[in-house]
Design a protein around this motif. Sequence first.
Motif, short mmCIF file in Angstrom:
data_model
loop_
_atom_site.label_atom_id
_atom_site.label_comp_id
_atom_site.label_asym_id
_atom_site.label_seq_id
_atom_site.Cartn_x
_atom_site.Cartn_y
_atom_site.Cartn_z
N SER A 176 -4.26 15.16 10.65
CA SER A 176 -5.01 15.97 11.62
C SER A 176 -5.91 15.08 12.47
N GLU A 177 -5.49 13.84 12.64
CA GLU A 177 -6.33 12.90 13.39
C GLU A 177 -5.98 12.86 14.87
N ASN A 178 -6.99 12.55 15.66
CA ASN A 178 -6.81 12.32 17.10
C ASN A 178 -6.02 13.44 17.79
N GLY A 179 -6.37 14.66 17.41
CA GLY A 179 -5.81 15.80 18.13
C GLY A 179 -4.45 16.28 17.65
N LYS A 180 -3.92 15.70 16.57
CA LYS A 180 -2.60 16.14 16.11
C LYS A 180 -2.65 17.59 15.64
N GLY A 181 -1.64 18.36 16.00
CA GLY A 181 -1.52 19.74 15.51
C GLY A 181 -0.82 19.76 14.16
N MET A 182 -0.82 20.94 13.54
CA MET A 182 -0.16 21.09 12.23
C MET A 182 1.35 21.23 12.42
N SER A 183 2.08 20.67 11.47
CA SER A 183 3.52 20.91 11.44
C SER A 183 3.82 21.85 10.29
N VAL A 184 5.05 22.36 10.25
CA VAL A 184 5.42 23.24 9.14
C VAL A 184 5.31 22.51 7.81
N TRP A 185 5.46 21.18 7.83
CA TRP A 185 5.34 20.43 6.58
C TRP A 185 3.89 20.34 6.11
N ASP A 186 2.94 20.18 7.07
CA ASP A 186 1.52 20.18 6.68
C ASP A 186 1.20 21.49 5.98
N ASP A 187 1.75 22.56 6.53
CA ASP A 187 1.46 23.89 6.02
C ASP A 187 2.16 24.14 4.68
N PHE A 188 3.42 23.74 4.62
CA PHE A 188 4.22 23.98 3.41
C PHE A 188 3.61 23.27 2.21
N CYS A 189 3.08 22.06 2.44
CA CYS A 189 2.50 21.28 1.33
C CYS A 189 1.26 21.96 0.75
N LEU A 190 0.64 22.85 1.52
CA LEU A 190 -0.56 23.53 1.01
C LEU A 190 -0.19 24.63 0.02
N LYS A 191 1.07 25.06 0.06
CA LYS A 191 1.49 26.17 -0.82
C LYS A 191 1.65 25.67 -2.25
N GLU A 192 1.15 26.46 -3.15
CA GLU A 192 1.24 26.08 -4.56
C GLU A 192 2.70 25.91 -5.01
N SER A 249 4.98 24.02 -4.11
CA SER A 249 6.03 23.73 -3.14
C SER A 249 6.53 22.29 -3.29
N ILE A 250 5.63 21.38 -3.68
CA ILE A 250 5.98 19.96 -3.71
C ILE A 250 5.71 19.41 -5.11
N CYS A 251 6.62 18.56 -5.56
CA CYS A 251 6.48 17.93 -6.86
C CYS A 251 5.09 17.29 -7.00
N ASN A 252 4.43 17.56 -8.10
CA ASN A 252 3.09 17.03 -8.41
C ASN A 252 2.01 17.43 -7.41
N GLY A 253 2.27 18.43 -6.58
CA GLY A 253 1.28 18.86 -5.59
C GLY A 253 1.03 17.80 -4.52
N ASP A 254 1.99 16.88 -4.33
CA ASP A 254 1.82 15.82 -3.31
C ASP A 254 1.89 16.42 -1.91
N SER A 255 1.46 15.62 -0.93
CA SER A 255 1.61 16.02 0.48
C SER A 255 1.65 14.78 1.35
N GLY A 256 1.99 14.98 2.61
CA GLY A 256 2.06 13.85 3.54
C GLY A 256 0.74 13.61 4.27
N THR A 257 -0.35 14.17 3.75
CA THR A 257 -1.65 14.04 4.42
C THR A 257 -2.00 12.57 4.70
N VAL A 258 -1.76 11.73 3.70
CA VAL A 258 -2.02 10.29 3.87
C VAL A 258 -0.70 9.51 3.87
#
Length: 459
Positions: A28-44, A46-55
């Motif tokens: 979410s840096e420098n004006g980036k909007g959310m993608s469906v993946w940013d959103d999908f990773c927030l869902k309980e 949804s991703i192995c070990n609760g990981d996400s692409g945030t970093v």
Amino acid sequence: MNNEDTTFPNQFVWGVATSAYQIEGACSENGKGMSVWDDFCLKENSICNGDSGTVACDHYHRFVDDVSAIRDLGSPAYRFSISWPRVIPDGIGDVNQPGLDYYDALVDELLAGQIEPWITLFHWDYPLALFQRGGWLNPESPRWFADYVGPVVDRLSDRVQNWITINEPQCFLKFGHADGIDAPGLTLDFQEQLLACHHTLLAHGLGVSAIREKAKKKPFIGWAPVADVKIPATDGNRDLAAARQATMSVCPESLWNNTWYNDPVFFGKYPEEGIQAYGQSVPKYSSKEMEIISAPIDFLGLNIYTGSHVSAVEPDGYRELTVPPGTPRTTTDWPVVEESLYWGPKFHWERYKTPIYITENGMANVDWIDMDGIVWDPQRIDYTKRHLLQLRRCIEEQIDVRGYFHWSLLDNFEWSKGFSKRFGLIYVDFQTQRRVMKQAAYWYKDVIASNGRSLRVDP
Ligand code: BGP
């Protein structure tokens, strides 16, 4: 196979590949909007070990070092993708200049290191704002994509020539829109799946026209579907015909095939077998639309990781064989079937007569830093060697294969499997972001430097 001469043609392109969401972070840096993946990773769950692409690999902040690692590898080409919502936060409308500046700087860094950029315009990180307006089901969606492609090409095409419109439509449509296991997590009915697919194909076609319209340097355009490869069980002609038929077949109620995607792009029509198999579910379309989809392109990118064997069945059918017990498998459980890198390009070349680049091939392995500080990954070396030797067979047979991009440069966020699967030539410690070249990276460096000669297998 002739293992005497394993060199590739002089012009052959060696490269490594990544995609934006899997490595960039800075979600979410420098004006980036959310993608469906940013959103999908927030869902309980949804991703192995609760990981996400945030970093992820924090590549957004470390791209200079990562480009220098590509240089250390001696890789003359780098395939990466652009995050649509980083460039246009809402998917349509205002361009986020810092987003474009970032890719501009990345391209400059690559060129300064004599690395040729190969840009994928869509590798699954769809703008959330557009998903909320119906996503790929919205008839406007093809136009949205073309309107995003325009400013990107306008900004970068004075330096970039190689463009890939869309990565693996089969995967994001099936896993994301049918099975619901990838973003955006939909389980559409089959008719809707085919509509989303049709809009994706139209987006590809309009994207091609947008590239040609805006390009400052003569563009070289392709797309990168998955190749689902069937391999003849024996050397017999009947099994060969069966494998060809199976590779180009369409099964009812399944989006998983090659021809429903490539026939429209290269021939301007859906395959007859698919029209029969899908029946009433096929969307209504015009001949004008098929013309858009089949805008001429310069190459076919194939992503190939595995394959399966088939044998002929009387009178004119085929049967897929089960994988023999004990077959080597990668840690994503894919059987290691190196002949896929011969038969996949061969069957696609026979049908589409378009130059082929392997835009992805590689494997997830059990990698860690040994006590001696080295990441030993002999399986990755063996996997890649086997596959490249099969690809070399294509060259011997004058199948027009022009490049190979290893997936992936870095260990990264492997979609719903999170960080549990390591595909990189470079190991990433996700706690510290430290990078370590794996043994396969040094090995691949020799392959590139010798243009394949080092693949030679001595008897
Ligand atoms: C491809 C994707 C890549 C990468 C790769 C991993 O489908 O384009 O982004 O995730 O898959 O391979 P596998 O399909 O073996 O999990």
